[in-house]
Motif scaffolding. Structure first.
Motif, PDB file in Angstrom:
ATOM      1  N   ASP A 211       7.725  -2.558 -13.533  1.00 16.53           N
ATOM      2  CA  ASP A 211       7.513  -2.200 -14.932  1.00 16.53           C
ATOM      3  C   ASP A 211       8.835  -2.039 -15.666  1.00 16.53           C
ATOM      4  OD1 ASP A 211       4.819  -2.274 -14.650  1.00 16.53           O
ATOM      5  OD2 ASP A 211       4.524  -0.102 -14.509  1.00 16.53           O
ATOM      6  N   ALA A 212       9.797  -1.405 -14.995  1.00 18.25           N
ATOM      7  CA  ALA A 212      11.106  -1.207 -15.612  1.00 18.25           C
ATOM      8  C   ALA A 212      11.800  -2.538 -15.876  1.00 18.25           C
ATOM      9  CB  ALA A 212      11.977  -0.316 -14.730  1.00 18.25           C
ATOM     10  N   GLN A 213      11.529  -3.536 -15.014  1.00 19.52           N
ATOM     11  CA  GLN A 213      12.194  -4.833 -15.143  1.00 19.52           C
ATOM     12  C   GLN A 213      11.516  -5.720 -16.191  1.00 19.52           C
ATOM     13  OE1 GLN A 213      12.653  -6.817 -11.436  1.00 19.52           O
ATOM     14  NE2 GLN A 213      13.609  -8.638 -12.308  1.00 19.52           N
TER      15      GLN A 213
ATOM     16  N   VAL B 191       0.826  -1.201   0.000  1.00 23.49           N
ATOM     17  CA  VAL B 191       0.000   0.000   0.000  1.00 23.49           C
ATOM     18  C   VAL B 191       0.867   1.261   0.000  1.00 23.49           C
ATOM     19  CG1 VAL B 191      -1.789   1.307   1.191  1.00 23.49           C
ATOM     20  CG2 VAL B 191      -1.883  -1.197   1.154  1.00 23.49           C
ATOM     21  N   VAL B 192       1.695   1.402   1.066  1.00 23.09           N
ATOM     22  CA  VAL B 192       2.483   2.627   1.216  1.00 23.09           C
ATOM     23  C   VAL B 192       3.497   2.763   0.080  1.00 23.09           C
ATOM     24  CG1 VAL B 192       4.038   3.902   2.708  1.00 23.09           C
ATOM     25  CG2 VAL B 192       2.151   2.589   3.704  1.00 23.09           C
ATOM     26  N   ARG B 193       4.201   1.648  -0.229  1.00 22.95           N
ATOM     27  CA  ARG B 193       5.253   1.724  -1.258  1.00 22.95           C
ATOM     28  C   ARG B 193       4.814   1.073  -2.566  1.00 22.95           C
ATOM     29  NH1 ARG B 193      10.991   0.076   1.096  1.00 22.95           N
ATOM     30  NH2 ARG B 193      11.564   1.093  -0.871  1.00 22.95           N
ATOM     31  N   HIS B 194       3.503   1.003  -2.767  1.00 23.14           N
ATOM     32  CA  HIS B 194       2.970   0.337  -3.963  1.00 23.14           C
ATOM     33  C   HIS B 194       3.505   0.960  -5.261  1.00 23.14           C
ATOM     34  CE1 HIS B 194       0.040   0.060  -7.282  1.00 23.14           C
ATOM     35  NE2 HIS B 194      -0.105  -1.201  -6.861  1.00 23.14           N
ATOM     36  N   ASP B 195       3.413   2.277  -5.389  1.00 20.42           N
ATOM     37  CA  ASP B 195       3.815   2.938  -6.628  1.00 20.42           C
ATOM     38  C   ASP B 195       5.298   2.740  -6.924  1.00 20.42           C
ATOM     39  OD1 ASP B 195       1.235   3.774  -6.919  1.00 20.42           O
ATOM     40  OD2 ASP B 195       1.583   5.788  -6.113  1.00 20.42           O
ATOM     41  N   GLU B 196       6.124   2.788  -5.865  1.00 24.90           N
ATOM     42  CA  GLU B 196       7.570   2.609  -6.050  1.00 24.90           C
ATOM     43  C   GLU B 196       7.891   1.232  -6.605  1.00 24.90           C
ATOM     44  OE1 GLU B 196      11.588   2.114  -3.339  1.00 24.90           O
ATOM     45  OE2 GLU B 196       9.801   3.069  -2.468  1.00 24.90           O
ATOM     46  N   PHE B 197       7.313   0.184  -5.993  1.00 19.45           N
ATOM     47  CA  PHE B 197       7.617  -1.169  -6.438  1.00 19.45           C
ATOM     48  C   PHE B 197       6.967  -1.480  -7.793  1.00 19.45           C
ATOM     49  CE2 PHE B 197       8.613  -1.803  -1.892  1.00 19.45           C
ATOM     50  CZ  PHE B 197       9.888  -2.340  -2.032  1.00 19.45           C
TER      51      PHE B 197
END
Length: 362
Positions: A21-23, A10-16
């Motif tokens: 996506d980059a990977q 939830v908190v770090r959803h966008d980061e991961f």
């Protein structure tokens, strides 16, 4: 554990999500199909064909089938199988491109697709069915990876012929050289074909006669331009030096320069046509006007007729048939310089043509 799950998802959803996506996702461009170039009768002068870049992904090698793979690659690429094996071994785990611009038939593509390690990427190539005929006018188009090289009409008509590339995304896997397919984000807009006024037969004849004449006279070069009188359509535009064949590299880059459009020529006695038209337009003389065509010295100038002919007094049409330099030099003094200059511009002198050929001189 629950707090950790909430923290990651939830908190770090966008980061991961961005890291994932980059990977797993990679972007690329979908090439547009280039338009064809045709002569006035619809015969092809330049065509686009699909060729292939053939390589090997060492991570996907199947040891039991590697010998058969090298043998098939050698037969299709006209190379020794052992040379291909050495190239793959030298690449380690990196993907190696064996040949670019390979033409493959249906059977060959089916054979190569049977080997997981073989990669085949499509690439656009340009072919010229007429070979060297019209080469200086058509120019060439070639793409080396991300760099495009073009001359002649291939360059100046790029906006029409080239179209617009599309975009895609592919889903990568953990196995090198293998993905889960492509998703088109934006479809390419293919280029449009162009039909020229050029007549292929006349172009071939003009180039043949030009080559023979240059060789016979020992000239440094020459050009031939054939126009349709009532429309101004260009039927042939030959320029020396000529391209004998496109199959060999051209050491002299001047072969890609069509002098009919890029050089400035002195019009010579042909200019008397425009001088006479300007004189009659402004009523500076009429067809009965007579000038002495014997005395070469007048008004501070010294003008000679060809071979110093002494014609004596001549009216306009007799002076025109004899191409008397003295007559027209005397007659033109009846025109104001500004009037004559404006007429010359109206005839198109000192301006580039409206033809889509680059590098024109004024």
């Amino acid at each position: 554990l629950s707090l950790r799950v909430v923290w990651l998802q939830v908190v770090r959803h966008d980061e991961f999500r961005a890291r994932a996506d980059a990977q797993w996702w990679s972007a690329g461009r979908l090439p547009a199909e280039r338009g064809d170039v045709l002569d006035r009768n619809g015969r092809p002068l330049a065509l686009s064909v699909l060729k292939w870049s053939v390589g090997v992904a060492p991570q996907l090698l199947e040891p039991a089938r590697s010998e058969a793979m090298y043998r098939e690659l050698g037969a299709i690429l006209d190379r020794e199988p052992r040379d291909i094996a050495r190239a793959v071994a030298a690449a380690g785990r990196r993907h190696v491109v064996l040949e670019r611009g390979v033409v493959l038939n249906r059977r060959q593509k089916a054979v190569l697709r049977g080997f997981a390690a073989v990669t085949m990427d499509t690439m656009q190539a340009r072919v010229y069915p007429t070979d060297g005929v019209g080469a200086a006018l058509l120019g060439f188009w070639r793409k080396d990876r991300d760099t495009t090289h073009a001359t002649g009409l291939e360059h100046s008509l790029e906006r029409i012929l080239g179209g617009r590339s599309g975009r895609f995304r592919s889903v990568e896997t953990g196995h090198g050289g293998r993905d889960l397919g492509r998703i088109a984000i934006e479809e390419p807009v293919h280029g449009r074909s162009v039909q020229l006024t050029l007549d292929l037969d006349l172009q071939a004849i003009a180039e043949l006669r030009l080559a023979e004449t240059v060789a016979a006279t020992g000239a440094d070069g020459g050009s031939v331009l054939i126009l349709q009188p009532d429309t101004g359509d260009i039927l042939a535009a030959a320029s020396s030096p000529l391209v004998a064949t496109r199959a060999q590299p051209q050491r002299d880059t001047a072969v890609w320069n069509n002098r009919n459009f890029t050089w400035v020529y002195e019009p010579g006695s042909v200019f008397k046509i425009f001088s006479m038209a300007s004189l009659l337009r402004h009523a500076a003389i009429d067809t009965a006007s007579v000038f002495d065509c014997s005395n070469p010295q007048f008004e501070g100038y010294r003008i000679h007729n060809d071979n110093d002919h002494q014609y004596g007094p001549l009216p306009l049409m007799r002076a025109f048939t004899k191409s008397s330099n003295i007559y027209f030099a005397r007659a033109i003094l009846n025109l104001a310089p500004r009037e004559f200059y404006r007429d010359i511009l109206d005839y198109g002198f000192g301006q580039i043509t409206t033809l889509p050929y680059g590098g024109q001189s004024e």
